[in-house]
Design an enzyme around this catalytic site. Structure first.
Site, PDB file in Angstrom:
ATOM      1  N   HIS A  54       0.846  -1.198   0.000  1.00 63.26           N
ATOM      2  CA  HIS A  54       0.000   0.000   0.000  1.00 63.26           C
ATOM      3  C   HIS A  54       0.878   1.244   0.000  1.00 63.26           C
ATOM      4  CE1 HIS A  54       1.076  -0.431   4.227  1.00 63.26           C
ATOM      5  NE2 HIS A  54       0.868   0.868   4.339  1.00 63.26           N
ATOM      6  N   ASP A  56       0.759   5.057   1.958  1.00 59.50           N
ATOM      7  CA  ASP A  56       0.035   5.716   3.050  1.00 59.50           C
ATOM      8  C   ASP A  56      -0.778   6.870   2.470  1.00 59.50           C
ATOM      9  OD1 ASP A  56       1.185   3.894   4.734  1.00 59.50           O
ATOM     10  OD2 ASP A  56       2.678   5.270   5.569  1.00 59.50           O
ATOM     11  N   HIS A 110       4.857   0.373  -0.007  1.00 60.40           N
ATOM     12  CA  HIS A 110       5.568  -0.472   0.956  1.00 60.40           C
ATOM     13  C   HIS A 110       4.664  -1.575   1.492  1.00 60.40           C
ATOM     14  CE1 HIS A 110       3.755   2.910   3.122  1.00 60.40           C
ATOM     15  NE2 HIS A 110       3.642   2.120   4.183  1.00 60.40           N
ATOM     16  N   ARG A 120       6.973  -8.959  16.067  1.00 58.17           N
ATOM     17  CA  ARG A 120       7.505  -7.640  15.739  1.00 58.17           C
ATOM     18  C   ARG A 120       6.473  -6.570  16.067  1.00 58.17           C
ATOM     19  NH1 ARG A 120       7.130  -4.639  10.576  1.00 58.17           N
ATOM     20  NH2 ARG A 120       8.579  -2.897  10.801  1.00 58.17           N
TER      21      ARG A 120
HETATM   22  O1  LIG Z   1       5.028  -2.209  10.235  1.00 59.15           O
HETATM   23  C1  LIG Z   1       5.588  -1.586   9.320  1.00 59.15           C
HETATM   24  O2  LIG Z   1       6.802  -1.541   9.173  1.00 59.15           O
HETATM   25  C2  LIG Z   1       4.754  -0.872   8.287  1.00 59.15           C
HETATM   26  C3  LIG Z   1       3.387  -0.493   8.756  1.00 59.15           C
HETATM   27  C4  LIG Z   1       2.656   0.328   7.756  1.00 59.15           C
HETATM   28  O3  LIG Z   1       3.041   0.451   6.621  1.00 59.15           O
HETATM   29  C5  LIG Z   1       1.436   1.048   8.147  1.00 59.15           C
HETATM   30  O4  LIG Z   1       0.999   0.891   9.304  1.00 59.15           O
HETATM   31  O5  LIG Z   1       0.911   1.793   7.296  1.00 59.15           O
HETATM   32 FE   LIG Z   2       2.097   2.106   5.599  1.00 54.25          FE
END
Ligand SMILES: O=C(O)CCC(=O)C(=O)O
Ligand SMILES: [Fe+2]
Length: 184
Positions: A54, A56, A110, A120
């Protein structure tokens, strides 16, 4: 994190040749939020993703993470892992920055993969304007030679539509800024 996000917004404005406070007014009733992501260990880590691909939808994201790793960024068509560093913050340019800057900045695609053995955590602050804001390329950045690349969209409506569709399983992409892209 919020202070840093606003500082970065100022710096981005300056980098675009705008006054540092140019965008501040759009955030008077900001709808920014913080999300904590927990990725439990997954024995089938090669078969699934922690967070699907996605971009952001915000102006920018400040992301903190532990030392496990899992974030990947698309670069030249390839997924590149981001080396985890719990002492550093990752800054993602979001879609609203792409639209306001008329694509002088581009949001980065990403995703997060999961780990077979370790859990994690990541913490993301999403910097987003007030609900009523109409998002469109800033007047100062468009001209006859460089016309607006996006039609205006209402942030609140966009967000509500996006949230309603995010949790549905469907083959089509949910609402995206390219739905407002003016054809070249
Ligand atoms: O957990 C991550 O490294 C990415 C999380 C992410 O892309 C988001 O929450 O929009
Ligand atoms: Fe994200």
């Amino acid at each position: 994190m919020e202070k840093l996000a606003f500082k970065l917004m100022e710096i981005i404005c300056l980098s675009l040749g705008l006054p540092g406070g140019r965008l501040k007014g759009y955030f008077e009733e900001q709808t920014s939020f913080l999300r904590i992501n927990h990725y439990p260990p997954c024995p089938f880590s090669d078969l699934t993703l922690g967070c699907g691909r996605h971009k952001d939808f915000d102006f920018l994201t400040v992301l903190a993470q532990d030392d496990v790793g899992g974030l990947e960024v698309k670069r030249n068509g390839k997924w590149v892992p981001v080396k985890p560093d719990p002492t550093a913050l990752i800054i993602n340019v979001g879609d609203i920055c792409q639209v306001w800057s008329n694509e002088r900045y581009k949001s980065a695609e990403h995703r997060a993969v999961v780990n077979g053995e370790k859990e994690r955590y990541s913490i993301a602050l999403f910097l987003v304007p007030s609900h009523h804001v109409m998002v469109k390329p800033l007047e100062e950045l468009v001209s006859e030679k460089d016309p607006p690349k996006y039609l205006p969209y209402n942030w609140g409506k966009f967000y509500a539509t996006r949230n309603r569709s995010d949790y549905k399983k469907q083959n089509v992409d949910n609402i995206q800024i390219h739905d407002f892209r003016v054809p070249n």
